[in-house]
Structure formats: C-alpha cells, structure tokens
Scaffold this active site. Structure first.
Site, mmCIF file in Angstrom:
data_model
loop_
_atom_site.group_PDB
_atom_site.id
_atom_site.type_symbol
_atom_site.label_atom_id
_atom_site.label_comp_id
_atom_site.label_asym_id
_atom_site.label_seq_id
_atom_site.Cartn_x
_atom_site.Cartn_y
_atom_site.Cartn_z
ATOM 1 N N LYS A 178 5.754 24.514 -0.094
ATOM 2 C CA LYS A 178 6.250 25.354 1.005
ATOM 3 C C LYS A 178 6.455 24.548 2.289
ATOM 4 O O LYS A 178 7.498 24.626 2.927
ATOM 5 C CB LYS A 178 5.252 26.505 1.249
ATOM 6 C CG LYS A 178 5.163 27.476 0.088
ATOM 7 C CD LYS A 178 4.151 28.570 0.336
ATOM 8 C CE LYS A 178 2.715 28.141 0.187
ATOM 9 N NZ LYS A 178 2.297 27.672 -1.141
ATOM 10 N N ILE A 179 5.428 23.749 2.664
ATOM 11 C CA ILE A 179 5.494 23.030 3.948
ATOM 12 C C ILE A 179 6.438 21.832 3.857
ATOM 13 O O ILE A 179 7.260 21.595 4.759
ATOM 14 C CB ILE A 179 4.071 22.593 4.383
ATOM 15 C CG1 ILE A 179 3.199 23.831 4.628
ATOM 16 C CG2 ILE A 179 4.124 21.725 5.643
ATOM 17 C CD1 ILE A 179 1.714 23.548 4.811
ATOM 18 N N SER A 258 -1.504 16.957 6.085
ATOM 19 C CA SER A 258 -1.945 17.612 4.852
ATOM 20 C C SER A 258 -3.475 17.588 4.690
ATOM 21 O O SER A 258 -4.136 18.579 4.990
ATOM 22 C CB SER A 258 -1.246 16.965 3.669
ATOM 23 O OG SER A 258 -1.325 17.820 2.580
ATOM 24 N N ARG A 259 -4.015 16.501 4.218
ATOM 25 C CA ARG A 259 -5.463 16.353 4.115
ATOM 26 C C ARG A 259 -5.803 14.898 4.423
ATOM 27 O O ARG A 259 -5.109 13.971 3.971
ATOM 28 C CB ARG A 259 -5.975 16.708 2.705
ATOM 29 C CG ARG A 259 -6.103 18.199 2.448
ATOM 30 C CD ARG A 259 -7.196 18.849 3.306
ATOM 31 N NE ARG A 259 -7.278 20.301 3.126
ATOM 32 C CZ ARG A 259 -6.670 21.205 3.868
ATOM 33 N NH1 ARG A 259 -5.904 20.831 4.879
ATOM 34 N NH2 ARG A 259 -6.842 22.497 3.655
ATOM 35 N N GLU A 288 -13.579 14.771 8.815
ATOM 36 C CA GLU A 288 -13.399 15.669 9.964
ATOM 37 C C GLU A 288 -14.691 16.372 10.352
ATOM 38 O O GLU A 288 -14.866 16.760 11.512
ATOM 39 C CB GLU A 288 -12.355 16.740 9.624
ATOM 40 C CG GLU A 288 -10.956 16.193 9.463
ATOM 41 C CD GLU A 288 -9.936 17.278 9.146
ATOM 42 O OE1 GLU A 288 -10.245 18.471 9.258
ATOM 43 O OE2 GLU A 288 -8.817 16.900 8.770
ATOM 44 N N HIS A 320 -6.565 18.878 13.555
ATOM 45 C CA HIS A 320 -6.280 19.878 12.516
ATOM 46 C C HIS A 320 -5.771 21.180 13.138
ATOM 47 O O HIS A 320 -6.315 22.262 12.877
ATOM 48 C CB HIS A 320 -7.541 20.128 11.675
ATOM 49 C CG HIS A 320 -7.231 20.587 10.285
ATOM 50 N ND1 HIS A 320 -7.892 20.145 9.173
ATOM 51 C CD2 HIS A 320 -6.299 21.458 9.812
ATOM 52 C CE1 HIS A 320 -7.405 20.721 8.097
ATOM 53 N NE2 HIS A 320 -6.423 21.527 8.462
ATOM 54 N N PHE A 323 -2.076 24.648 11.846
ATOM 55 C CA PHE A 323 -1.997 26.091 11.535
ATOM 56 C C PHE A 323 -2.049 26.960 12.795
ATOM 57 O O PHE A 323 -1.897 28.173 12.706
ATOM 58 C CB PHE A 323 -3.192 26.483 10.630
ATOM 59 C CG PHE A 323 -4.501 26.502 11.380
ATOM 60 C CD1 PHE A 323 -5.162 25.334 11.682
ATOM 61 C CD2 PHE A 323 -5.043 27.697 11.833
ATOM 62 C CE1 PHE A 323 -6.355 25.344 12.401
ATOM 63 C CE2 PHE A 323 -6.227 27.728 12.554
ATOM 64 C CZ PHE A 323 -6.886 26.537 12.831
HETATM 65 P P1 NAI Z 1 2.138 23.950 -1.811
HETATM 66 O O1 NAI Z 1 1.158 24.235 -2.884
HETATM 67 O O2 NAI Z 1 3.219 24.940 -1.540
HETATM 68 O O3 NAI Z 1 2.839 22.539 -2.083
HETATM 69 C C1 NAI Z 1 2.164 21.399 -2.526
HETATM 70 C C2 NAI Z 1 3.164 20.547 -3.308
HETATM 71 O O4 NAI Z 1 2.522 19.317 -3.629
HETATM 72 C C3 NAI Z 1 3.613 21.201 -4.625
HETATM 73 O O5 NAI Z 1 5.015 21.188 -4.722
HETATM 74 C C4 NAI Z 1 2.964 20.321 -5.694
HETATM 75 O O6 NAI Z 1 3.760 20.210 -6.885
HETATM 76 C C5 NAI Z 1 2.893 18.981 -4.970
HETATM 77 N N1 NAI Z 1 1.916 18.076 -5.551
HETATM 78 C C6 NAI Z 1 0.671 18.348 -6.007
HETATM 79 N N2 NAI Z 1 0.091 17.211 -6.480
HETATM 80 C C7 NAI Z 1 0.980 16.224 -6.292
HETATM 81 C C8 NAI Z 1 0.962 14.841 -6.565
HETATM 82 N N3 NAI Z 1 -0.091 14.254 -7.150
HETATM 83 N N4 NAI Z 1 2.059 14.108 -6.239
HETATM 84 C C9 NAI Z 1 3.144 14.699 -5.679
HETATM 85 N N5 NAI Z 1 3.222 16.016 -5.396
HETATM 86 C C10 NAI Z 1 2.147 16.767 -5.703
HETATM 87 O O7 NAI Z 1 1.273 23.677 -0.509
HETATM 88 P P2 NAI Z 1 1.748 23.809 1.006
HETATM 89 O O8 NAI Z 1 1.522 25.192 1.489
HETATM 90 O O9 NAI Z 1 3.075 23.179 1.155
HETATM 91 O O10 NAI Z 1 0.634 22.922 1.719
HETATM 92 C C11 NAI Z 1 0.590 21.515 1.567
HETATM 93 C C12 NAI Z 1 -0.709 21.005 2.160
HETATM 94 O O11 NAI Z 1 -0.720 21.204 3.568
HETATM 95 C C13 NAI Z 1 -1.953 21.776 1.697
HETATM 96 O O12 NAI Z 1 -2.437 21.238 0.494
HETATM 97 C C14 NAI Z 1 -2.918 21.585 2.800
HETATM 98 O O13 NAI Z 1 -3.751 20.500 2.476
HETATM 99 C C15 NAI Z 1 -2.059 21.239 4.003
HETATM 100 N N6 NAI Z 1 -2.217 22.221 5.076
HETATM 101 C C16 NAI Z 1 -2.529 21.754 6.335
HETATM 102 C C17 NAI Z 1 -2.692 22.630 7.384
HETATM 103 C C18 NAI Z 1 -2.977 22.137 8.774
HETATM 104 O O14 NAI Z 1 -3.389 22.927 9.628
HETATM 105 N N7 NAI Z 1 -2.768 20.861 9.064
HETATM 106 C C19 NAI Z 1 -2.613 24.082 7.186
HETATM 107 C C20 NAI Z 1 -2.216 24.463 5.844
HETATM 108 C C21 NAI Z 1 -2.060 23.555 4.832
#
Ligand code: NAI
Length: 357
Positions: A178-179, A258-259, A288, A320, A323
């Site tokens: 999504k992001i 991300s993380r 963190e 962080h 969000f």
């Molecule tokens: P999502 O689940 O929609 O997308 C994650 C993508 O990563 C998926 O397309 C998946 O296939 C891919 N993926 C998983 N393992 C992989 C790998 N080994 N190699 C390549 N691609 C891989 O998650 P979304 O919502 O896009 O969030 C992404 C990350 O953003 C979250 O995991 C979270 O850690 C981080 N996040 C950070 C926030 C912040 O405040 N900074 C708030 C919310 C999320």
C-alpha cells in the site's frame, strides 16, 4: 471469547441502581500521549466507553493498574509478554487492543491460552507514511533542515546547500504494498523513472503507473533515491547491509520509513563515513525502544550509534512519525473504539483486525 464476566458485572450494576443503562466498558490506555487522548476522547463522544489514560508503558510490573478494566489499549513499545498477560487475565482483562498495525510485542500463544483476544489496526493511512517519505526526501535533498536552522541564526549563506533536480532521476522502491505504491506514484509525478522490487510484483499496477520491476541489484546500481517499504521479516532483517551499500553506485539518498531493522546501522555509519551515500533519511531506527516517542532533552543519550548518526549533516531523523496525521489518528481511534464496543456487545470484531496465533 468469553463475555460472561463482563455481562455479569454489567447486569449487577444495572439492577443495583434500578436502571437499565448499560455500564460503560472500562479501558486502560498505556504509553498514552496527548494526541491519543485527544483523538480517542473525540471518538468516544457518546461516552459508551470509560477510558483511563496512563503515560507509563504496560509490562508485567505495571499490569496491576489494569484492575477493573475489561480491555487495555497499547502501542508498539508496551511489553505484553506472558507474565503481563497472566496478570491482566487475573484482573479481568478480556482484550488487548493494539492501536497500531504491528503485534510483535504481544505473546499471542499466551493470550490464546488465557482466552484474551488481541486486535490491531491493520491499515490506517498509507498516504500519511508515503507523504512522510517524500517529505523526508525533499527536505534532505534541498537541505531544508540546515537552511531552517541557519536562517534563524541570521546566517543567510548558501554554501553546502546544493541539491539536485528530482525530475529525470531514477528512484528505487523496495516493497510495493500500500505505502510503496503510493510513494512510487508520487515520485512518478516528479517526472522520475521508478524501478520497483517486491516478492510479489503487481505487473498490472506497474504497467498502469509506468513503473518497471527490476532486481535488487539493478535498483542498487541505478537509483539516485532508494525508499524502503517492506515489513520486517527474517528475510528483510538487515536487507541493507555492507554489501548492498557498496553496490549503490550512484551514492543515492536512502529513505527508510518502514522498520529500523531493515538497515544495519553499523554498516550505514561506515557507508556515510566513506561517502557512499548522498544522504540518509530515517523515520525508524534499529533500537527505538526507550528513545523514540520520548522527550530525552534533559537526559543522556546512551545509544552511541544513534549519537553518531546525529553528527552527520546529511542524515535526517524523525521519531517514527510517519503515521502522525489527523486522518490516521482518527482512523486508529475509530477502528479501536468500534472493536471495544463490539466486545462489550458480545459481537465479532471488525473483519481483519483480530490477531490470532
Ligand atoms: P503492505 O503489507 O501493504 O506491503 C508490504 C509489501 O512488502 C508487500 O507488497 C509485500 O509483498 C512486500 N514484501 C514483503 N516481504 C518482502 C521481501 N522480503 N522483499 C520484497 N518485498 C517484500 O504494507 P504497507 O502498509 O505498505 O506498510 C509497509 C511498512 O511500512 C510496514 O511493514 C511498516 O513496517 C511500515 N509502516 C511505518 C509506519 C510509520 O509510521 N513510519 C506506519 C505504518 C507502517
């Protein structure tokens, strides 16, 4: 899920005051910040839920404070381990409601054994995080963090503030969920070429948005900007390490919203010293806990690697806050309150929000 205890108490209360008004369900919040209180109180306008906000974190030493509450609402740094859950259970807690997406801080096996449900908010605003990634990149590239401070000191010099045109550059997006997809689309709006990598490529989306999937090697070799958007898994732990940093031929700007554990901090510091990167922007960091979300301005920073990162003028760190938009906070409060009300009504949680082992 066993709702019996809650209803017994509710019924008793109703009979005792000879009214048929349902008693509000009591919820204890931990690691609560002023913005949590603001958005959750706003969401609970009708007073269906009875909140207590604690600034301290939930762990086995503080779990006793949940006494008389049917639910606890926690965030990323609360430590909801087995000992903590046992105390919560003894004190009548039936639900751990995470006001975030991640759930690695809750012992799901113990929760299941004790009959405590665990819910989370799987997605609140991918726009918030994507826009923050872009904000970090633009700030870093045009050195806004430096010019802001300079001008306040009446230093109007431009030396050291040279950025580059984003137009025409190559951007690597790692993780196109999504992001990542939203971030890629915004970068396309600047007139960049976007290379993407994901374990499960979405070719239809890529074709529609003029994006090309490529290998990680190609992304590292060709990108002027690299932005990370994968979750933290055993495979993505230290995804960016010494070797990957060495293969980044164009000395890119590296963005991580991300993380923190996706990047090996020790290797990152060495790459910065060796000028292998033009700049680094981080909204997340390897360790963190105890630092991010806290005011340590009157304290000592014990993390030497974080301290070293803060000495580079081409490193930009936020705590962080990807969000942290009104829309995301409203959505987190909406979904969490809805689940709490569902619990008190003995109804199922919102689809996709219950975390099971
Ligand atoms: P999502 O689940 O929609 O997308 C994650 C993508 O990563 C998926 O397309 C998946 O296939 C891919 N993926 C998983 N393992 C992989 C790998 N080994 N190699 C390549 N691609 C891989 O998650 P979304 O919502 O896009 O969030 C992404 C990350 O953003 C979250 O995991 C979270 O850690 C981080 N996040 C950070 C926030 C912040 O405040 N900074 C708030 C919310 C999320």
């Amino acid at each position: 899920m066993d709702f019996e205890g809650f209803f017994e108490k509710t019924l008793h209360a109703a009979t005792a005051d000879a009214t048929y008004v349902m008693k509000s369900m009591k919820v204890a919040f931990y690691d609560a910040k002023p913005y949590d209180e603001e958005f959750f109180t706003r969401q609970n306008r009708s007073g269906e839920l009875d909140f207590t906000f604690h600034a301290f974190r939930l762990n086995e030493s503080t779990a006793i404070t949940a006494q008389d509450n049917q639910a606890v609402c926690v965030f990323v740094n609360d430590n909801v381990n087995r000992a903590c859950l046992e105390l919560l259970s003894e004190n009548g807690v039936r639900l751990v409601a995470l006001r975030c997406a991640g759930f690695n801080n809750v012992d799901l096996d113990a929760a299941a054994e004790l009959g405590i449900s665990v819910t989370r908010v799987p997605a609140y605003s991918p726009h918030a995080v994507a826009e923050h990634a872009i904000t970090l990149f633009l700030t870093l590239n045009r050195r806004i963090h430096r010019s802001y401070n300079r001008v306040r000191e009446l230093n109007f010099s431009l030396n050291g503030l040279v950025g580059f045109d984003v137009y025409g550059k190559t951007v690597g997006i790692i993780g196109t969920g999504k992001i990542g997809k939203l971030t890629a689309r915004i970068f396309r709006g600047f007139g960049t070429e976007v290379l993407a990598y994901d374990l499960y490529p979405d070719e239809k989306w890529a074709a529609e948005d003029g994006i090309r999937y490529a290998s990680l090697e190609e992304i590292y070799a060709e990108s002027d900007v690299i932005s990370l958007h994968t979750p933290l898994t055993p495979e993505t732990h230290h995804l960016i390490d010494e070797e990957e940093l060495r293969s980044m031929k164009k000395a890119p700007c590296l963005i991580n919203t991300s993380r923190g554990k996706l990047i090996n901090t020790t290797a990152l510091i060495q790459a910065l010293k060796d000028k292998q990167l033009r700049g680094v922007a981080l909204d997340v960091y390897e360790i963190e806990e105890g630092v991010f979300f806290e005011d340590l301005s009157h304290d000592v920073l014990h993390d030497d690697e974080l301290a070293r990162l803060l000495t580079f003028n081409n490193v930009l760190i936020t705590s962080h806050q990807g969000f942290l938009t009104e829309e995301a906070l409203s959505e987190i409060a909406r979904v969490t309150c809805k689940n709490l009300i569902q619990l008190s009504a003995g109804k199922p949680f919102l689809e996709g929000t219950e975390v099971e082992r």
